[in-house]
Design a protein around this motif. Structure first.
Motif: not given
Ligand code: GDP
Ligand code: MG
Length: 601
Positions: A401-413
């Motif tokens: 495996i060369a690369e794994v990409r995962e989704p990210v979120v912008r969170a407001t707390i």
């Protein structure tokens, strides 16, 4: 109704700040629903919405309200109230509902102050250029602090704290003044009545008797009964069988013009043919450009759904087909699991969406289901340059495996400032990056984080609540993806991989995941006639191991040869249990063990 006598608005609020209650009061005061027919949360029609007290599908109601026009003459205005879903999973639906309005009532609980979804919805409203009417609700509560929160609100949106209206949806106090303010402050809709029609779909629901009912806001032109309409994203044309307004039940009308909000029925049977965000135009004289903002719903969270009783599989398939008619965002495809049998891999907008679908399947279709641990979608690039889109952890490619990409979120707390430390600690442990921090008042703070979606999907909100004694609120939206050091951990029973337990986790957490799962299964799987090793592995490398010791399982030995009926009962029980056993290689695993291991604690 001419546009200058129309006001289109929505109510935006954090969950539980009283939006539905206020909407009920407005329906009553405008005479749309009389006191006898009134039931709490009139607009929340789906059973699950009423029970959970959340709004899933938006609805639009037209209410008459007497006011004075520019010349001072008594006139009846038409107020269209568009109810928006309040939860993060449905942000896109919220944004389309907002785009159908000229203004928003920003409702804040006077005993709680601004919360994360207040902000998220306010930002969406501002992006849509809506006029905001700030309102403090629940002023009847002894704990209400309208002065304090009026300051907070004024600081947020600009203007004078005195301009915040004060109401109680419960007692009705201040609600008439709010309706007057809506007429005075909100701009009338504008549009070109002579142009080809352009109407935006902001909701679309499936009705067993009438097919799909589509809610639209007309921007330009006219839609008339019996004409043919064109859906601009799909290019499909349909005959308009009925068009009308909701007040509070559907009332057919002779057409809808500029600024009006109403419904249309074409006889289509599937909401995917009438999608939120799409533009409706006249088929005979189509508009040249669609209204902006159409977006395909994109599933963010996946989970396998399996019937506990394998013979329910066809029922589950039919049930999903039916739910899909009413839920354009739900996707699914058949999937087989060695451990769980035949089922479906389903994609959802988020965790609440998953829960709602699952609950509806169980409740409305009488199904008992197992769902696998929810996971996000990964994009894997292999060394040879090929790409794999992974929606099921057990399909994660092995090696090279060369690369794994995962989704990210912008969170407001949002939270009281005393919890800053606790929140930072939690977010750091979930691989979060702090993006910024602002004080809303001396003791309340807004923190912005970038976080992997996968880390939020797994009990993040519960952790946040418990570390802040329930005071923190959270909102998040998708924000692209990132490369991350992720590995697949497999669980093996006697050397056989149990697909339902494979998980994609960050390298630093692989070991603890392996130990945790192996330990759980050791306690849940009964002893067999032979020793059963349980292993957790990354590829060929074993990272954790437990053993289930062998026994000779002789249940009858317990009965001392005496009571024959008791013996028979035990045998019956054992037979019953056998039916619900699944074989993993030579190992018999009770289905309960899978269910228990898959439930998060
Ligand atoms: P929503 O989630 O924003 O739709 O909120 P609801 O309308 O469902 O209200 C949440 C809770 O607050 C319910 O228990 C309501 O009875 C209560 N509530 C709503 N408005 C008021 C109010 O003006 N005064 C008081 N005391 N309680 C209210
Ligand atoms: Mg509600």
């Amino acid at each position: 109704t001419p546009p200058d006598l129309i006001r289109n608005f929505c109510i935006i609020a954090h969950i539980d700040h009283g939006k539905s209650t206020l909407a009920d009061r407005m329906l009553q005061l405008t005479g749309v629903v009389d006191a006898r027919a009134m039931r709490a949360q009139y607009l929340d029609r789906m059973d699950i919405e009423r029970e959970r007290g959340i709004t899933i599908k938006s609805q639009a109601v037209r209410m008459p309200w007497a006011g004075r026009d520019a010349a001072g003459t008594e006139t009846t205005y038409a107020l269209n109230m568009i109810d928006t879903p309040g939860h993060v999973d449905f942000t896109y639906e919220v944004s389309r509902s907002l785009a159908a309005c000229e203004g928003a009532v920003l409702l804040v609980d006077a005993a709680q102050g601004i919360e994360a979804q207040t902000l998220a919805n306010l930002y969406l409203a501002m992006e849509n250029d809506l006029t905001i009417i700030p309102v403090l609700n629940k002023i009847d509560l002894p704990a209400a602090q309208p002065e304090k929160y009026a300051d907070e609100l004024a600081r947020l949106i600009g203007g004078d704290p005195e301009d915040c209206l004060r109401v109680s949806g419960k007692t009705g106090e201040g609600v008439e003044a709010l309706l007057d303010t809506i007429v005075e402050k909100l701009p009338a809709p504008t549009g070109d009545p002579a142009a080809p029609a352009r109407a935006m779909i902001f909701d679309s629901v499936y009705d067993t008797y009438r097919g799909v009912v589509t809610y639209v806001r007309v921007i330009d032109g006219n839609l008339n009964p019996r004409e043919r309409i064109l859906m601009m994203s799909t290019k499909a044309t349909h005959e308009l069988l009925e068009i009308g307004v909701i007040s509070p039940e559907p009332v057919p009308s002779k057409g809808l013009g500029v600024g009006e909000v109403g419904y249309l029925i074409t006889g289509v049977k599937d909401v995917r043919q009438s999608r939120v965000g799409d533009t409706v135009t006249n088929a005979s004289r189509p508009a040249s450009a669609a209204l902006g903002g159409y977006r395909d719903p994109k599933p963010m969270v996946f989970s396998g759904l399996y019937p506990i009783d394998g013979s329910d599989y066809p029922v589950l398939r039919d049930a999903l087909d039916k739910l899909k008619l009413n839920d354009a965002a739900l996707v699914y495809e058949p999937e087989t699991s060695a451990a769980l049998g035949f089922g479906f891999r389903c994609g959802f907008l988020g965790l609440l969406h998953l829960e709602i679908v699952r609950e509806r399947l169980e409740r409305e279709f009488n199904l008992d289901l197992i769902s696998t641990q929810p996971n996000v979608v990964y994009d894997v690039t292999l060394d040879d340059g090929s790409q794999v889109h992974v929606t099921n952890p057990s399909e994660f490619p092995d090696g090279k495996i060369a690369e794994v990409r995962e989704p990210v979120v912008r969170a407001t707390i949002l939270a009281p400032s005393e919890f800053i430390g606790a929140i930072m600690e939690l977010c750091q442990s979930r691989r979060g990056t702090l993006r910024g921090m602002d004080y809303l008042s001396e003791d309340r703070v807004e923190m912005r984080y970038t976080l992997p979606l996968a880390e939020i999907v797994f009990d993040f909100f519960d952790q946040l609540k418990s570390r802040t004694r329930g005071y923190a609120s959270l909102d998040y939206e998708p924000d692209g993806d990132q490369a991350a050091d992720l590995v697949k951990v497999d669980i093996l029973l006697q050397g056989e991989q149990v697909d339902a337990f494979s998980a994609i986790v960050h390298k630093d957490k692989a070991y603890s995941y392996g130990v945790m799962m192996a330990g759980k299964l050791k306690d849940l799987i009964p002893r067999q006639q032979f020793e059963v090793p349980i292993q957790a592995a990354i590829g060929a490398r074993i990272i954790a191991r437990e053993n289930i010791r062998a026994i000779r399982k002789d249940v009858l030995a317990k009965c001392y040869g005496g009571d024959i009926s008791r013996k028979r009962k035990l045998l019956e029980k054992q037979k019953e249990g056998k039916k619900r056993m699944k074989m993993v290689g030579r190992v018999e695993v009770p289905q309960e063990a899978f269910i228990a291991a898959l439930s998060s604690e």
